[in-house]
Design an enzyme around this catalytic site. Structure first.
Site, PDB file in Angstrom:
ATOM      1  N   GLY A  91      79.486 -17.626  63.912  1.00 47.03           N
ATOM      2  CA  GLY A  91      80.232 -18.594  64.429  1.00 47.03           C
ATOM      3  C   GLY A  91      80.104 -19.664  63.305  1.00 47.03           C
ATOM      4  O   GLY A  91      79.080 -19.330  62.862  1.00 47.03           O
ATOM      5  N   ALA A  92      81.217 -20.314  63.164  1.00 42.73           N
ATOM      6  CA  ALA A  92      80.489 -20.622  61.502  1.00 42.73           C
ATOM      7  C   ALA A  92      79.803 -21.577  61.622  1.00 42.73           C
ATOM      8  O   ALA A  92      78.904 -21.911  60.853  1.00 42.73           O
ATOM      9  CB  ALA A  92      81.913 -21.047  60.976  1.00 42.73           C
TER      10      ALA A  92
ATOM     11  N   ARG B  83      78.099 -12.593  55.025  1.00 43.00           N
ATOM     12  CA  ARG B  83      79.014 -12.850  55.529  1.00 43.00           C
ATOM     13  C   ARG B  83      79.949 -13.542  54.430  1.00 43.00           C
ATOM     14  O   ARG B  83      79.811 -14.331  54.468  1.00 43.00           O
ATOM     15  CB  ARG B  83      79.613 -13.063  56.827  1.00 43.00           C
ATOM     16  CG  ARG B  83      78.582 -12.467  58.562  1.00 43.00           C
ATOM     17  CD  ARG B  83      79.633 -12.581  59.428  1.00 43.00           C
ATOM     18  NE  ARG B  83      79.993 -12.219  60.203  1.00 43.00           N
ATOM     19  CZ  ARG B  83      80.888 -12.697  61.347  1.00 43.00           C
ATOM     20  NH1 ARG B  83      80.581 -13.195  61.911  1.00 43.00           N
ATOM     21  NH2 ARG B  83      81.801 -12.170  61.448  1.00 43.00           N
TER      22      ARG B  83
ATOM     23  N   ASP C  89      87.034 -21.159  60.968  1.00 49.65           N
ATOM     24  CA  ASP C  89      85.910 -20.002  60.206  1.00 49.65           C
ATOM     25  C   ASP C  89      86.275 -21.192  59.084  1.00 49.65           C
ATOM     26  O   ASP C  89      85.301 -21.404  57.852  1.00 49.65           O
ATOM     27  CB  ASP C  89      86.430 -19.196  59.916  1.00 49.65           C
ATOM     28  CG  ASP C  89      85.978 -18.483  60.997  1.00 49.65           C
ATOM     29  OD1 ASP C  89      86.072 -17.786  62.434  1.00 49.65           O
ATOM     30  OD2 ASP C  89      84.285 -18.136  61.063  1.00 49.65           O
TER      31      ASP C  89
ATOM     32  N   ASN D 260      90.514 -18.055  61.617  1.00 54.69           N
ATOM     33  CA  ASN D 260      89.751 -17.996  62.177  1.00 54.69           C
ATOM     34  C   ASN D 260      89.895 -16.587  62.490  1.00 54.69           C
ATOM     35  O   ASN D 260      90.506 -15.949  61.935  1.00 54.69           O
ATOM     36  CB  ASN D 260      90.301 -18.725  63.579  1.00 54.69           C
ATOM     37  CG  ASN D 260      89.396 -18.978  64.884  1.00 54.69           C
ATOM     38  OD1 ASN D 260      87.869 -18.821  64.449  1.00 54.69           O
ATOM     39  ND2 ASN D 260      89.809 -19.211  65.703  1.00 54.69           N
ATOM     40  N   LYS D 261      88.898 -15.877  64.010  1.00 53.98           N
ATOM     41  CA  LYS D 261      88.966 -14.863  64.412  1.00 53.98           C
ATOM     42  C   LYS D 261      90.362 -14.230  64.414  1.00 53.98           C
ATOM     43  O   LYS D 261      91.477 -15.074  64.580  1.00 53.98           O
ATOM     44  CB  LYS D 261      87.995 -14.794  65.906  1.00 53.98           C
ATOM     45  CG  LYS D 261      88.121 -13.842  66.337  1.00 53.98           C
ATOM     46  CD  LYS D 261      87.178 -12.663  65.367  1.00 53.98           C
ATOM     47  CE  LYS D 261      85.761 -13.009  65.010  1.00 53.98           C
ATOM     48  NZ  LYS D 261      85.547 -11.759  64.202  1.00 53.98           N
TER      49      LYS D 261
END
Ligand code: MRU
Length: 371
Positions: free
Chosen positions: A50-51, A93, A245, A255-256
């Site tokens: 999670g960011a 990441r 993100d 985002n995801k």
């Protein structure tokens, strides 16, 4: 009770405590992270994810890094070591900008301290690094709450709300971003139903969002990722809310993986699509989503489901972990500074204008330094 996904225990000699998110919901286990390599692995393997949570953890990672310095090294060398640790953690990441933002912020604070007080002791230096990490942590807690307060009005009584991945307490230092809206609406006594996309391949929705909402007593149903369109067609979804993100200057939002598809489905069904994110998730240094680096993850995440192989051996796999939703398909971005309706370059800049100059510079350059 909101779960604490990330927590520093003790003073400058302390350690980072992380909820091991790989093991939820079967087991609730906390890990003690005492060195930078352990933290790097934790970020890479989504033990912490999670960011905002990644950003906060990385800030504390720099505290772990300066713990091992010796006074004989001198503060100039200490800054050099800190810079190397920043580069190392930044390579864990690529997509969530909060990681680069937090590293840059702590590094800049350390640089400024040594510039102003070159004869300070190592202990004083370590305390400055810890204080900045603690400030990032506390600001994240506050931002999450304010995001919830600013956005709870979008969760109407009797509504069906779809969310994707996990943007709850587990993904932040506080009560989450997208889920913060739901926690605040729940506090107001509103009744609504959340549909949590399972979020293949790593099931953050099924495992984490469902767990958090169930703990909070919020009505939640897990759905497979391919069910959203049908639920929308049946009129069961009144709003879609996700986290982010990285948000480019024009509002394009990473985002995801799967979020982009939801935004297109929401547009087709005239359902408002909201993003909830703190100012630390904006990257004003990039003009549009085309510049956002998208993480590609290991094939094994796709070839197996809960560790059971589900594809023919040796088959090709494509596993992008994020996608980018077009700003024009976002009804509003809910931040701690206010709600940005129909986001574009102008109204985003206006909303973030209240950001202190130093933070603005950092968030604007984060990914250019490390990404
Ligand atoms: O790969 P993950 O689990 O780190 O991805 C997380 C997300 O995409 C979240 O929606 C995002 O980071 C926002 S968290 C408040």
């Amino acid at each position: 009770m909101i779960v604490k996904a990330v927590q520093w225990i003790g003073g400058v000699d302390g350690y980072l405590e992380l909820v091991d998110q790989r093991r939820l919901p079967a087991e609730f286990v906390k890990l003690r992270c005492r060195d930078v390599e352990h933290l790097y692995e934790a970020i890479k393997t989504l033990t912490v994810r999670g960011a905002p949570a990644i950003g906060v953890s990385a800030a504390y990672g720099l505290v772990l890094a300066v713990q091992s310095l010796t006074p004989s090294e001198g503060l100039g060398a200490a800054l050099g070591d800190l810079a190397k640790t920043c580069d190392y953690l930044a390579s864990s990441r690529p997509t969530a900008v909060n990681l680069f933002w937090a590293l840059q912020r702590v590094r800049q604070c350390a640089d400024e301290f040594v510039g102003a007080q070159p004869k300070a002791t190592l202990r004083e230096f370590q305390e400055v690094v810890l204080a900045e990490a603690n400030a990032i942590y506390q600001e994240d807690v506050d931002m999450c709450r304010r995001i919830g307060q600013n956005g709870e009005k979008f969760i109407k009584d009797g509504a069906g709300v779809l969310t994707h991945c996990n943007a709850g307490a587990l993904a932040t230092a506080g009560q989450g971003t997208a889920l913060s809206l739901m926690f605040e609406a729940h506090k107001e006594g509103r009744r609504f139903k959340v549909y949590a996309d399972e979020t293949r391949p790593l099931l953050q929705g099924a495992r984490l969002t469902a767990w958090e909402l169930q703990q909070a007593g919020i009505d939640v149903a897990v759905v497979c990722d391919n069910m959203a369109g049908w639920l929308m067609k049946q009129g069961r979804i009144d709003a879609v809310v996700t986290g982010a993100d990285r948000i480019a200057a024009n509002g394009d939002t990473a985002n995801k993986i799967g979020t982009y598809g939801l935004s297109i489905l929401a547009k087709e069904h005239r359902i408002p699509f909201y993003i909830a994110a703190p100012s630390s998730t904006f990257d004003l240094g990039i003009g549009s989503g085309a510049e956002i680096p998208i993480e590609e993850r290991a094939r094994e995440e796709v070839t197996a489901f809960a560790e059971t192989p589900v594809t023919p051996e040796g088959v090709n796999v494509c596993n992008p972990a994020f996608d980018v939703t077009n700003a024009e398909d976002i009804a509003a971005i809910i931040t701690e500074r206010g709600v940005i309706e129909s986001p574009n370059t102008d109204n985003i800049a206006k909303c973030l204008k209240a950001v202190p100059d130093r933070d603005k510079r950092i968030s604007g350059s984060g990914n250019r330094i490390y990404g």
